[in-house]
Design a protein around this motif. Structure first.
Motif, short mmCIF file in Angstrom:
data_model
loop_
_atom_site.label_atom_id
_atom_site.label_comp_id
_atom_site.label_asym_id
_atom_site.label_seq_id
_atom_site.Cartn_x
_atom_site.Cartn_y
_atom_site.Cartn_z
N PHE A 224 1.05 -1.23 0.07
CA PHE A 224 -0.01 -0.05 -0.13
C PHE A 224 0.90 1.26 -0.03
N ASN A 225 1.78 1.33 0.68
CA ASN A 225 2.85 2.37 1.01
C ASN A 225 3.65 2.67 -0.34
N SER A 226 3.95 1.65 -0.93
CA SER A 226 4.77 1.76 -2.24
C SER A 226 3.76 2.46 -3.37
N LEU A 227 2.58 2.37 -3.29
CA LEU A 227 1.74 3.01 -4.21
C LEU A 227 1.17 4.13 -3.69
N ASN A 228 0.95 4.53 -2.63
CA ASN A 228 0.28 5.76 -1.99
C ASN A 228 0.78 7.07 -2.41
N GLY A 229 0.07 7.76 -3.19
CA GLY A 229 0.39 8.98 -3.72
C GLY A 229 1.31 8.93 -5.08
N ARG A 230 1.40 7.82 -5.57
CA ARG A 230 2.36 7.44 -6.90
C ARG A 230 1.22 8.10 -7.95
N VAL A 231 1.89 8.31 -9.06
CA VAL A 231 1.35 8.90 -10.38
C VAL A 231 1.61 7.61 -11.21
N LEU A 232 0.72 7.02 -11.68
CA LEU A 232 0.88 5.55 -12.62
C LEU A 232 0.74 6.28 -14.07
N ALA A 233 1.22 5.56 -14.98
CA ALA A 233 1.19 5.84 -16.45
C ALA A 233 0.18 4.79 -16.88
N MET A 234 -0.49 5.31 -17.94
CA MET A 234 -1.40 4.17 -18.73
C MET A 234 -1.74 4.87 -20.10
N GLY A 235 -0.77 4.47 -20.78
CA GLY A 235 -0.78 5.03 -22.18
C GLY A 235 -0.68 6.84 -22.09
N THR A 236 -1.55 7.31 -22.82
CA THR A 236 -1.60 8.87 -22.68
C THR A 236 -2.31 9.51 -21.21
N TYR A 237 -2.42 8.63 -20.49
CA TYR A 237 -3.43 9.05 -19.25
C TYR A 237 -2.32 8.81 -18.04
N THR A 238 -2.40 9.66 -17.19
CA THR A 238 -1.60 9.64 -16.04
C THR A 238 -2.66 9.60 -14.75
N LEU A 239 -2.19 8.69 -13.70
CA LEU A 239 -3.44 8.30 -12.77
C LEU A 239 -2.75 8.52 -11.46
N PRO A 240 -2.90 9.63 -10.85
CA PRO A 240 -2.65 9.76 -9.34
C PRO A 240 -3.24 9.11 -8.51
#
Length: 259
Positions: A224-240
């Motif tokens: 959970f902590n390794s992902l919390n607050g991360r901004v993931l990439a998905m093609g042209t989308y960014t997922l905070p």
């Protein structure tokens, strides 16, 4: 007043019926992608793994309700680190997956199993990721939210590794939040307005835009902590990503819009 209520309910029923007719037309059996494209789903998996297990030699990924997608083949082709396991309750879908995997020469690399999330009887080694692309949506629609919640909890308890995660892509945004945020589960989320381009049955180019969400339920505090607050990439989308428990329900987009 009574007749007004009956009329409103009737109109709502007609709207629901029309929606699911359109949904079935948009996603017939021969259409491999649903909600989020295969390429973008693979990119999301890449981003999640880079944030959680960047040095892992192998990542076991169980795809639940795989249907007629090419997701398992795409993941294995993308990286030899990924060990996909495809599952479904539909025998026709599993036959299709076996043919697809064989034609891709990956029958030694991708396992195919029959799996009913409402009655898990299969025995599997623990997986790192349970990948659910709208399978829970179908359970919410067909079986109701309580059984969908039970299925998700059972899958996580019986199939996930101690530091694994449940990766859910959904169009039922508030309903999925209620399922994943209950019982103090460690859940992250991000909403996005997703646009998909593809051809209709007649070959005509079509465009579909709707709100969707990504939910990630982590088995351990470390994941959970390794992902919390991360901004993931998905093609042209960014997922905070943010803690789903801190997102007020009134701020959520309606997604499918009917429930």
């Amino acid at each position: 007043f009574f007749f007004v209520c009956i009329f409103v309910l009737y109109q709502r029923f007609r709207l629901l019926s029309r929606y699911f007719q359109l949904m079935q037309h948009w996603c017939p059996k021969e259409v491999e992608d649903w909600l989020i494209s295969t390429d973008d789903t693979c990119a999301l998996v890449d981003s999640v793994i880079a944030a959680t297990w960047p040095t892992a030699k192998h990542v076991r990924i169980l795809i639940v309700g795989v249907g007629y997608t090419k997701l398992a083949v795409a993941l294995r082709t993308k990286s030899q680190r990924y060990v996909p396991i495809v599952s479904d309750v539909d025998a026709d879908a599993l036959r299709y997956q076996k043919l697809l995997i064989k034609s891709s020469g990956l029958q030694e690399d991708i396992k195919v199993v029959a799996l009913d999330l409402l009655d898990i009887s299969v025995t599997l080694d623990p997986v790192d990721i349970i990948l659910d692309k709208s399978t829970l949506d179908a359970l919410i629609r067909l079986q109701g939210p309580q059984l969908a919640k039970k299925a998700a909890k059972q899958a996580m308890r019986r199939l996930l590794a101690p530091d694994g995660l449940y990766l859910n892509l959904t169009m039922f945004i508030p309903e999925s939040k209620r399922i994943f945020s209950s019982d103090r589960q460690r859940c992250l989320m991000c909403e996005l307005e997703y646009t998909q381009h593809r051809k209709s049955r007649s070959g005509r180019p079509t465009v579909k835009t709707q709100w969707a969400a990504v939910y990630i339920v982590a088995s351990s505090p470390e994941t959970f902590n390794s992902l919390n607050g991360r901004v993931l990439a998905m093609g042209t989308y960014t997922l905070p990503l943010q803690d789903a428990r801190k997102v007020p329900s009134y701020a959520l987009k309606p997604g499918a819009g009917f429930y």
